[in-house]
Structures are given as C-alpha cells and as structure tokens.
Write an enzyme that holds these catalytic residues in place. Structure first.
Site, PDB file in Angstrom:
ATOM      1  N   GLY A 154      34.385  32.663  47.880  1.00  0.00           N
ATOM      2  CA  GLY A 154      34.412  33.646  46.799  1.00  0.00           C
ATOM      3  C   GLY A 154      35.299  33.173  45.662  1.00  0.00           C
ATOM      4  O   GLY A 154      36.492  33.447  45.636  1.00  0.00           O
ATOM      5  N   GLY A 194      40.406  35.002  44.321  1.00  0.00           N
ATOM      6  CA  GLY A 194      40.346  33.762  45.077  1.00  0.00           C
ATOM      7  C   GLY A 194      40.901  32.595  44.287  1.00  0.00           C
ATOM      8  O   GLY A 194      41.657  31.762  44.805  1.00  0.00           O
ATOM      9  N   ASN A 231      38.948  44.480  47.806  1.00  0.00           N
ATOM     10  CA  ASN A 231      39.131  45.910  47.585  1.00  0.00           C
ATOM     11  C   ASN A 231      38.428  46.690  48.683  1.00  0.00           C
ATOM     12  O   ASN A 231      37.627  46.150  49.442  1.00  0.00           O
ATOM     13  CB  ASN A 231      38.556  46.326  46.227  1.00  0.00           C
ATOM     14  CG  ASN A 231      39.331  45.732  45.061  1.00  0.00           C
ATOM     15  OD1 ASN A 231      40.538  45.548  45.144  1.00  0.00           O
ATOM     16  ND2 ASN A 231      38.637  45.456  43.966  1.00  0.00           N
ATOM     17  N   LYS A 284      46.677  50.744  48.013  1.00  0.00           N
ATOM     18  CA  LYS A 284      45.881  49.968  47.054  1.00  0.00           C
ATOM     19  C   LYS A 284      44.487  50.583  46.914  1.00  0.00           C
ATOM     20  O   LYS A 284      43.923  50.652  45.808  1.00  0.00           O
ATOM     21  CB  LYS A 284      45.769  48.519  47.530  1.00  0.00           C
ATOM     22  CG  LYS A 284      44.790  47.636  46.731  1.00  0.00           C
ATOM     23  CD  LYS A 284      45.240  47.428  45.311  1.00  0.00           C
ATOM     24  CE  LYS A 284      44.220  46.649  44.486  1.00  0.00           C
ATOM     25  NZ  LYS A 284      43.873  45.324  45.027  1.00  0.00           N
ATOM     26  N   ASN A 307      39.446  52.001  39.229  1.00  0.00           N
ATOM     27  CA  ASN A 307      38.198  51.246  39.099  1.00  0.00           C
ATOM     28  C   ASN A 307      37.031  52.160  38.725  1.00  0.00           C
ATOM     29  O   ASN A 307      36.231  51.840  37.836  1.00  0.00           O
ATOM     30  CB  ASN A 307      37.882  50.508  40.402  1.00  0.00           C
ATOM     31  CG  ASN A 307      38.782  49.311  40.619  1.00  0.00           C
ATOM     32  OD1 ASN A 307      39.879  49.240  40.070  1.00  0.00           O
ATOM     33  ND2 ASN A 307      38.335  48.370  41.430  1.00  0.00           N
TER      34      ASN A 307
END
Length: 365
Positions: A23, A28, A128, A230, A238
C-alpha cells in the site's frame, strides 16, 4: 538518500532483513521515509498490485518517494529511493509486512501474497477504521494455528498524496500535520486476549527509534483504546469533510460540535457494548470520555491537522470508493448485531455515499 548502488545491493538481502510495505499510500510512504532516515536504514520494498504499477514506480517515478512537510522542519523536503515488487515478481517469503491499504482493499491486496506469508510472518496493519482484524481471522486465517502474528498500528499523522513539483520525479506525499504512532501485538485469539509478551521484534524497535514517527509500543488493550480514539476522530472528521468537500480546518463552523457529539455518543455506546475489554481498561475512563472526545476531535481537525485534506475527502474528490463501511458504517452494523440502531451514523454514511455519487455524476457529465 539511497543511491542506485544501494538499491542494487538491497536485492541480495535476505527476506529476514527486509520490510515489505503493501500500500504505497500517504501513510505507507511516510513510515518508509522515517525508517530510511537512519544512518543504516533497513531495506524496504514497496509491494504493488501488479507489474505495471511496480514498473511505473521504478521508471516514471525513479523509484523515489518525496515527502513535503507543511510544518517547521529541519528537512522540509526529503527524498529516498526504494525497491519495488509485485505478486509475480515477489518470490521470497515475507517476514515483515506493513499493510497501509484502504480497509476494504486489505483482503484482495493480501491474496496474491498469501503463499509467501507464514505463521512466523509479522504483519502490521496501519489503517483507519475497525473490523479488519476480525475480517482477516474469519475469512483468511480461520485456523488459529496458521495465523501470522498480526500487529495493529494507530497513526495520527496527517498526510496525503500530492503530485511532485513540475520538473521533479517521484511519488509525492504531503506531510500536513505531526502526530504519533502506537503499535501493539494483536492476540491470535481475540476471544481470549492474553497479556502480551515481550516481543523481540527488531522492526518494532526501529519504528520506536524513528523520531519523526513518535512511535510507542503498547499492550493490546491499551492500543485498542488508542485505536477507538483515532476511530472517533475519523468517523467525525473524515465523514464531515468528505460531505462538505472541505479541508479539516474548515469544519470550525456552527453545527460541527453538535454533530460530532451525536456521532461520538452513538459510537461510544455501541463500542462499549460490543468490545467489553474497553470497559475494563483504566485508560477508557479518561481517553474515551464523550465530552473530552468532542473537544479532542475538534482540536485535531482545526489545530493539529487544519491544513490536511482527509483521506475520505480525497477519495470522494478523486471518485474512489471510500472506507465508510469501516467507519460510521461499522457502527451501524455493530449496532444491528446487538439488536440496536445507530441512526446518526446511518445518515452520515448515506451522506458520504451521496457525496461520492454526486461527484461521479458531475465528472461523467
């Protein structure tokens, strides 16, 4: 910066000394760069979906990742080169694998590499959302004895992909906000989350030593609290920035606090019911207090990462599928499993899908 000769030499390093990253997204790439900042960095190979993409990275992008920082830094721009591979090109076993794909891409992205993954493989998930570990255990490794050693990462840095400046080459990443990274070993059997043992994982120590990541290793139950915290940020920021098509900092408007409080209250009530380990953890009482979370989420969005464009907003802008099913959608499905409902998260999920649908219609027109 790694030189061409360094890249060629790295191909002869055994898989035991190699970190593979599946990824090549913003997170990443950010982790890869921080590991490359050591005087003697570990060898890092980026795993791509197919040969065409790995070839493009090697040729068009000159095997280079460029990080641009939007905050005061001794190195506002850094560049390093990396090895690249694909399912057909990768033949040696994978000892250490960081997965930073989108949540819904995890299973299909892992599938071609499964023959190279063993119970001795360490896999760090830096993503996420919630539910990926349970999904992998159920669908990919139902036999506990055959499961690799999964680790969970919770990263709070703000970063997104962005083309490099004209005249330059490389895969461009904008590091928009400083944060931290928490990692923990995940129990192979989630029904019996035994206390973590001390793991002699060199790569984990390297992550902790990478100053730019601000990484800390935790026990699994403590990490779960951080992950939920988180997750709460993501389901609020988001989704709202994707729906409104705005930067994080632009949510500092009337109505935001009320909406976030409703989302958070609903999510926390569902998660404390479906994940009883949270109620026994002392950190939950302070870290997951609803009013504190409301203030925290707004601060993260408007102060810490105000210049950042959330990953979900980037997905809707670029007409890509979103991770909504692993964020507000996850709360909806979890509520259904316990015979309850999550009406606020359900509406928010639908609005994200509508935003993407509208953008796609406009683009096709």
């Amino acid at each position: 910066m790694l030189t061409r000769s360094s890249l060629q030499k790295a191909t002869s390093i055994s898989s035991n000394n190699m970190i593979h990253i599946l990824g090549a997204g913003a997170m990443g790439c950010l982790v890869a760069q921080e590991l490359s900042s050591f005087p003697t960095p570990p060898a890092v190979t980026l795993l791509f979906r197919n040969e065409e993409k790995s070839h493009t990275f090697r040729t068009v992008q000159d095997s280079t990742i460029q990080i641009k920082r939007l905050f005061p830094s001794e190195q506002p721009i850094t560049k390093y080169q990396y090895l690249a591979s694909s399912p057909k090109e990768q033949t040696t076993p994978i000892e250490t694998l960081f997965v930073s794909t989108k949540t819904y891409q995890t299973k299909p992205a892992l599938e071609p590499y499964l023959p190279l993954i063993t119970p001795q493989t360490n896999i760090l998930l830096i993503q996420n959302g919630l539910g990926v570990v349970e999904e992998l255990y159920r669908d990919v490794w139902p036999d506990i004895s055959q499961r690799p050693q999964l680790w969970q990462g919770v990263i709070n840095h703000g970063a997104y992909l962005e083309p490099v400046a004209a005249g330059e080459v490389g895969l461009g990443v904008t590091h928009a906000g400083l944060g931290d990274l928490f990692i923990a070993r995940v129990p192979r059997d989630l029904a019996h989350p035994e206390k973590d043992n001390e793991d002699q994982a060199v790569w984990a120590d390297q992550l902790v030593s990478a100053e730019g990541l601000v990484c800390k290793k935790l026990q699994y139950s403590d990490l779960l609290v951080k992950q939920v915290k988180k997750f709460i940020v993501n389901i609020c920021v988001n989704s709202s920035t994707a729906i409104l098509d705005c930067l994080n900092g632009e949510v500092a408007v009337e109505g935001t606090e009320s909406l976030y409080r409703s989302i958070i209250t609903e999510a926390i009530n569902v998660l404390f019911t479906t994940k009883p380990i949270l109620s026994t953890n002392e950190l939950s009482q302070t870290e997951l207090d609803i009013e504190k979370l409301v203030s925290f989420v707004i601060e993260v969005a408007t102060v810490w990462h105000g210049k950042n464009s959330s990953s979900m907003r980037q997905d809707t802008v670029n007409l890509r599928d979103t991770e909504v099913d692993y964020l507000t959608g996850f709360i909806v499905t979890q509520a259904q499993e316990i015979g309850s409902t999550a009406p606020v998260c359900s509406v928010v999920s639908d609005l994200v899908r509508m935003r993407l649908g509208v953008n796609r219609i406009r683009a096709s027109a």
